[in-house]
Design a protein around this motif. Sequence first.
Motif, PDB file in Angstrom:
ATOM      1  N   LEU A  19       0.832  -1.203   0.000  1.00  0.00           N
ATOM      2  CA  LEU A  19       0.000   0.000   0.000  1.00  0.00           C
ATOM      3  C   LEU A  19       0.865   1.250   0.000  1.00  0.00           C
ATOM      4  O   LEU A  19       0.556   2.232  -0.686  1.00  0.00           O
ATOM      5  N   ASN A 139      -7.985   4.529   0.780  1.00  0.00           N
ATOM      6  CA  ASN A 139      -7.322   3.254   0.518  1.00  0.00           C
ATOM      7  C   ASN A 139      -7.453   2.308   1.704  1.00  0.00           C
ATOM      8  O   ASN A 139      -7.025   2.632   2.821  1.00  0.00           O
ATOM      9  N   ASP A 140      -8.048   1.150   1.463  1.00  0.00           N
ATOM     10  CA  ASP A 140      -8.188   0.084   2.450  1.00  0.00           C
ATOM     11  C   ASP A 140      -8.996   0.531   3.666  1.00  0.00           C
ATOM     12  O   ASP A 140      -9.487   1.653   3.744  1.00  0.00           O
ATOM     13  N   THR A 168     -10.081   2.496  -2.950  1.00  0.00           N
ATOM     14  CA  THR A 168      -9.235   1.470  -3.550  1.00  0.00           C
ATOM     15  C   THR A 168      -8.962   0.394  -2.511  1.00  0.00           C
ATOM     16  O   THR A 168      -8.485   0.692  -1.412  1.00  0.00           O
ATOM     17  N   HIS A 170      -6.848  -2.708  -1.503  1.00  0.00           N
ATOM     18  CA  HIS A 170      -5.586  -3.393  -1.774  1.00  0.00           C
ATOM     19  C   HIS A 170      -5.609  -4.830  -1.256  1.00  0.00           C
ATOM     20  O   HIS A 170      -4.882  -5.677  -1.768  1.00  0.00           O
ATOM     21  N   ASN A 171      -6.424  -5.083  -0.232  1.00  0.00           N
ATOM     22  CA  ASN A 171      -6.578  -6.449   0.277  1.00  0.00           C
ATOM     23  C   ASN A 171      -7.853  -6.504   1.121  1.00  0.00           C
ATOM     24  O   ASN A 171      -7.904  -5.975   2.226  1.00  0.00           O
ATOM     25  N   THR A 218     -10.271  -2.272  -7.138  1.00  0.00           N
ATOM     26  CA  THR A 218      -9.228  -3.100  -6.540  1.00  0.00           C
ATOM     27  C   THR A 218      -8.003  -3.010  -7.446  1.00  0.00           C
ATOM     28  O   THR A 218      -8.029  -2.357  -8.487  1.00  0.00           O
ATOM     29  N   VAL A 219      -6.940  -3.690  -7.031  1.00  0.00           N
ATOM     30  CA  VAL A 219      -5.655  -3.493  -7.695  1.00  0.00           C
ATOM     31  C   VAL A 219      -5.388  -4.522  -8.794  1.00  0.00           C
ATOM     32  O   VAL A 219      -4.233  -4.734  -9.180  1.00  0.00           O
ATOM     33  N   ASN A 252      -1.642  -2.391 -10.462  1.00  0.00           N
ATOM     34  CA  ASN A 252      -0.630  -1.451 -10.000  1.00  0.00           C
ATOM     35  C   ASN A 252       0.499  -1.317 -11.014  1.00  0.00           C
ATOM     36  O   ASN A 252       0.851  -2.271 -11.712  1.00  0.00           O
ATOM     37  N   CYS A 384      -3.060  -7.996  -6.156  1.00  0.00           N
ATOM     38  CA  CYS A 384      -2.271  -7.578  -7.316  1.00  0.00           C
ATOM     39  C   CYS A 384      -0.962  -8.346  -7.338  1.00  0.00           C
ATOM     40  O   CYS A 384      -0.687  -9.118  -8.226  1.00  0.00           O
TER      41      CYS A 384
END
Length: 485
Positions: A19, A139-140, A168, A170-171, A218-219, A252, A384
Amino acid sequence: MNILFLASEAAGLIKSGGLADVAKALPLQLKANGHEVRLMIPCYSLIKGADKFRVIYEGILNQDNPDENIRIPYRVRQTFLGNVEVWLIDCQRFFDRTSLYGDNNQAYADNGIRYVFFCAAAIEATKQLGFRPDILHCNDWHTAVSPMILRLKYAHDSFFDKTRSLLTIHNAAFQGVFDQGQLYLIPEIRNIRHEMICSGSCANFLKMGVFYADKINTVSPGYAYELTTYLGGHGMTVNFLSRRDDLSGIVNGCDYSDWDPSTDSLLRIRYSKDTLEEKVLGKYLLQRKLGLEMGDTPIYGMVARLTDQKGIGLLLPILDRFLQHKVQIIIEGTGDPDLQRQMQEIADRHKNKMVFLPKYDNVMAHQIEAASDFFLMPSIFEPCGLNQIYSLAYGTLPIVRAVGGLRDTVIDYDRDREHGNGFIFNDPSAEELLSCLRRTLILYLEDPDEMRRIKHNAMSKRFLWSDSCKEYENLYQEALKKAKW
């Protein structure tokens, strides 16, 4: 566009994972594309020199509220990453800790309060500093509550009339689930009751973001799809399905200023796709450094957190059998103590063939990428992934499972001989992983010319932030078309 980019960490200031790389690279690219960007992160006491950063604003969250328990003083400090202005929310009560998120593998009990405060203070300070964002990009889970604050606390504030939000993810395995009492700092949201956000007395921060953000991404496209399946949705499938029209995936980019074998300052032997024969010299150096037999034995490298997500549970059962072949394995990483212990026991049984480094050392990570012939990423899920992208750049062929961003970035040699640049297996099975490893070993031993061609394919592939940034710009434009709630 004016873009307010909220993240819990950013490379160059404080980093614990991927991240942070995105939180640095994407704002830099947005700035290069002509946008006005403010990156906001917490002012952790761990950030070197943070106490010397200029204070540009001092305020009190909930200043006009009669409840003194929720009036929290804070400062905004200013620094720069490249030419991107960074604002740091400074409040010792929440961010003067010995770690970012927890100690001794235990999250801080007040993490919900900490990041609710950060989100609320960030939005308030942005208004006080006169930066009117077109896009609030969070983010997240750490910042996922910010679209909810924007929608409910500032619903009638003309300053944010045109502001739209993007979350966004990331997980999605990490969702930020806390007792609802940890929302007490924000009166406008603390009594929220909604089945898509809350379960019993618990509030789910990531669900808040998915429910309230104008757009969600998502990534990787593959991970975006997986989130809408009951197998890959991390218990949030219904939430993602309800927003599927606003859900997308963007792979990414890679910071090739750090990850390019022709310029990598952490390597003694540098090479490019046109001087690929030099790569083996780096292998010899690492073999000597780690006490392995020097020679053109295939090296299988891995740099990863030792967790179930990363497929360690698939790798451990077959390592002894694979090490019966003429191979060498180098694994660097820390994580689950039990997985770490098992990994060490296997390495101790094969001291002449396997090295396990229970740490994360950035120099060694670069040297493993450069010296290895293959790179192991047998992930159970992977939003990602960056190491497979680094591996491609270094001509180190990734061996990955067909999930998320791994499937989106690696072309399987067995399915596409002409363009293949790595190897993919499908089922989360130790035996299928072993079969894939043996296929790569046969190719290495029997057809060195083909191996060189595949490595050339890998090194020809690029994942540029300039390309990813264009997709984010398009997503911002879509968000701006959304009607105000």
